[in-house]
Design a protein around this motif. Structure first.
Motif, PDB file in Angstrom:
ATOM      1  N   ALA A 157       0.265   7.072  -1.452  1.00  0.00           N
ATOM      2  CA  ALA A 157       0.410   6.163  -2.518  1.00  0.00           C
ATOM      3  C   ALA A 157       2.294   6.438  -3.316  1.00  0.00           C
ATOM      4  CB  ALA A 157      -0.237   6.308  -3.637  1.00  0.00           C
ATOM      5  N   MET A 160       4.309   6.407   0.108  1.00  0.00           N
ATOM      6  CA  MET A 160       4.639   5.364   0.525  1.00  0.00           C
ATOM      7  C   MET A 160       5.856   4.097  -0.804  1.00  0.00           C
ATOM      8  SD  MET A 160       4.424   2.031   1.833  1.00  0.00           S
ATOM      9  CE  MET A 160       2.606   1.803   3.116  1.00  0.00           C
ATOM     10  N   MET A 164       9.080   2.246   0.135  1.00  0.00           N
ATOM     11  CA  MET A 164       9.561   1.551  -0.049  1.00  0.00           C
ATOM     12  C   MET A 164      10.876   1.509  -0.433  1.00  0.00           C
ATOM     13  SD  MET A 164       6.080  -0.382  -1.222  1.00  0.00           S
ATOM     14  CE  MET A 164       4.671  -1.180  -0.186  1.00  0.00           C
ATOM     15  N   ALA A 176       3.161  -3.054   7.445  1.00  0.00           N
ATOM     16  CA  ALA A 176       2.079  -1.655   7.461  1.00  0.00           C
ATOM     17  C   ALA A 176       0.705  -2.449   8.139  1.00  0.00           C
ATOM     18  CB  ALA A 176       1.749  -1.684   5.713  1.00  0.00           C
ATOM     19  N   VAL A 178      -2.563  -1.479   7.136  1.00  0.00           N
ATOM     20  CA  VAL A 178      -3.320  -1.221   6.320  1.00  0.00           C
ATOM     21  C   VAL A 178      -3.827  -0.845   6.525  1.00  0.00           C
ATOM     22  CG1 VAL A 178      -1.933  -2.312   4.309  1.00  0.00           C
ATOM     23  CG2 VAL A 178      -3.664  -3.876   5.298  1.00  0.00           C
ATOM     24  N   GLN A 211      -6.565  -1.319   0.752  1.00  0.00           N
ATOM     25  CA  GLN A 211      -4.473  -0.577   0.451  1.00  0.00           C
ATOM     26  C   GLN A 211      -3.751  -1.687   0.571  1.00  0.00           C
ATOM     27  OE1 GLN A 211      -2.827   1.502   3.800  1.00  0.00           O
ATOM     28  NE2 GLN A 211      -4.150   2.922   3.070  1.00  0.00           N
ATOM     29  N   ARG A 214      -3.360  -1.885  -2.872  1.00  0.00           N
ATOM     30  CA  ARG A 214      -2.670  -1.357  -3.651  1.00  0.00           C
ATOM     31  C   ARG A 214      -1.089  -1.037  -2.920  1.00  0.00           C
ATOM     32  NH1 ARG A 214      -2.269   4.170  -0.176  1.00  0.00           N
ATOM     33  NH2 ARG A 214      -0.168   2.689   0.789  1.00  0.00           N
ATOM     34  N   ASP A 215      -0.746  -1.878  -1.570  1.00  0.00           N
ATOM     35  CA  ASP A 215       0.810  -1.838  -1.430  1.00  0.00           C
ATOM     36  C   ASP A 215       1.367  -2.960  -1.822  1.00  0.00           C
ATOM     37  OD1 ASP A 215      -0.059   0.175   0.220  1.00  0.00           O
ATOM     38  OD2 ASP A 215      -0.025  -0.453   1.935  1.00  0.00           O
ATOM     39  N   ALA A 219       5.225  -2.827  -3.869  1.00  0.00           N
ATOM     40  CA  ALA A 219       5.788  -3.694  -3.346  1.00  0.00           C
ATOM     41  C   ALA A 219       6.831  -4.333  -4.452  1.00  0.00           C
ATOM     42  CB  ALA A 219       5.647  -4.584  -2.346  1.00  0.00           C
ATOM     43  N   TYR A 226       8.115  -6.926   2.420  1.00  0.00           N
ATOM     44  CA  TYR A 226       6.626  -6.141   2.684  1.00  0.00           C
ATOM     45  C   TYR A 226       6.048  -6.570   3.703  1.00  0.00           C
ATOM     46  CZ  TYR A 226       1.850  -3.459   2.167  1.00  0.00           C
ATOM     47  OH  TYR A 226       0.599  -3.478   3.241  1.00  0.00           O
TER      48      TYR A 226
END
Length: 421
Positions: A157, A160, A164, A176, A178, A211, A214-215, A219, A226
């Motif tokens: 994480a 990432m 970002m 991504a 994912v 995932q 999370r992203d 973002a 993203y």
């Protein structure tokens, strides 16, 4: 040098119009009901569709290092055959272009070998599988239009988040794949009745959705653009819908295979139906169609993934993930979505040309604009034909759609006014 396209059903300014199209010196020059240009070479479109060249933000051309599967030359020819004039190549080649030197060599190779515009992703991390970030700023300056570890989820994480932040600093795009590797757990097919029936190790849909969730939080904090590759589940569509409503800068793509097939279509151990993410349930497929209709899903992308025959004839357990798709994409989506009344032709062309170009910041693609490169394709919407692997220009013939009857045959494709198919 002038080229005049007569009697076109022209997709122009978001409308389908009966128009003539004039090209001068490789650029769009004029659109009128009737154009007279005595010095021009004339092509009679015969009332077929003339559209800006299609744009695909997600392809795999395999060169260097995997040329038994595909080359930039064969991949670009296949793209032109499918009506595409601009594609974006993922960096999972050998070696991964994760340094300035390797990336510049990849750009040179693309330019030398491609018949069309082949833009190049840079990876997010070293070798795509580590947690160590590449030199994002220098790769951006070297010509990376966007960044992706496609084929691999970014499990760390912090990596990432840091990526970002840096990509957001120059308003770039992070695309991504994912996938939580632990939840993926060596699966080969979607978790559900088909997996049980065939006795195959299953992939939990949470490998994608956890995932993604999370992203989206990361973002939101970083403000990065993203982009979600090959979205495949109802829950993922809902997460993106909620994120968009919350003002998060997120876009997403869907493939023809995920929107037209489900795991119910898998009736045996046929690895032409093996892809990552896997074909999901019919409920998921329906949700993807709804996401296209309500604008949650921004574009169609093929995830064109050619493999050699012996890499796809070993059943689900041993065969490679992925299918070829760039030569069949438009015809499949036109046949199943436009002809079935799911969406309009203009809406489909938006998803396959103008929107991907606009959202990825491409000023010379996706629309017919005067004094811009004349990239366009001519498509016969009327005559049905059968998808036949013998017609493919790609090295890969690994498709579950072989033998399907469709409409929407590409007749000619032009790049900067030059016919490339």
């Amino acid at each position: 040098m002038e080229l005049l396209i007569k009697n076109a059903k022209l997709f122009y300014d978001n409308n389908i119009l009966n128009r003539d199209l004039l090209i001068k010196d490789g650029k769009f020059a004029q659109v009128q009901e009737k154009i007279e240009a005595p010095q021009a070479t004339v092509i009679d479109a015969k009332n077929n569709l003339v559209t800006p060249g299609l744009v695909d933000v997600h392809v795999h051309f395999r060169e260097p290092g995997q040329t038994h599967k595909e080359t930039i030359s064969t991949g670009s020819r296949a793209s032109a055959h499918g009506g595409f004039t601009t594609v974006m190549a993922m960096p999972n080649v050998t070696p991964v272009p994760d340094t300035i030197e390797k990336f510049q060599a990849q750009l040179t190779l693309n330019q030398k070998e491609s018949l069309i515009h082949t833009l190049q992703y840079a990876p997010v991390t070293k070798d795509e599988v580590s947690s160590q970030l590449v030199d994002i700023d220098k790769l951006h300056q070297a010509g990376a239009f966007a960044f992706s570890n496609d084929g691999h989820g970014i499990g760390n994480a912090k990596s990432m988040f840091d990526a970002m932040e840096e990509i957001a600093s120059f308003k770039g795009v992070l695309a991504a794949h994912v996938e939580d590797q632990d939840l993926f757990d060596h699966g080969v097919i979607n978790q559900g009745p088909t997996a049980k029936k065939l006795g195959l190790p299953a992939i939990n849909e949470a490998a994608e959705t956890s995932q993604l969730a999370r992203d989206l939080i990361l973002a939101k904090q970083t403000g990065v653009h993203y982009h979600v590759c090959h979205i495949s589940t109802a829950e993922s569509v809902n997460l993106v819908r909620i994120a968009k409503d919350a003002g998060i800068n997120v876009t997403c793509e869907v493939t023809p295979h995920h929107s037209l097939l489900s795991d119910q279509d898998i009736v045996g151990d046929d690895a032409n139906f093996k892809m990552n993410p896997p074909l999901r349930s019919e409920k998921d497929r329906t949700a993807l169609i709804e996401g296209i209709q309500d604008g949650t899903i921004d574009m169609i992308a093929t995830d064109h993934a050619p493999h050699a025959v012996d890499e796809k004839n070993q059943g689900f357990l041993k065969s490679a993930f992925g299918i070829t798709g760039i030569e069949t994409s438009f015809a499949l989506m036109y046949t199943h979505l436009v002809e079935q009344g799911v969406m309009t032709l203009g809406g489909l062309l938006q998803l396959m040309s103008a929107k991907p170009a606009d959202l990825f910041g491409l000023k010379n693609a996706g629309q017919i604009l005067f004094d811009r490169p004349a990239d366009f394709t001519i498509i016969d919407l009327d005559n049905a034909y059968t998808i036949d692997k013998a017609d493919f220009l790609s090295k890969g013939v690994n498709s579950p759609f072989i033998g399907e009857k469709v409409r929407g045959r590409v007749l000619k494709t032009f790049v900067a006014g030059k016919q490339v198919y």
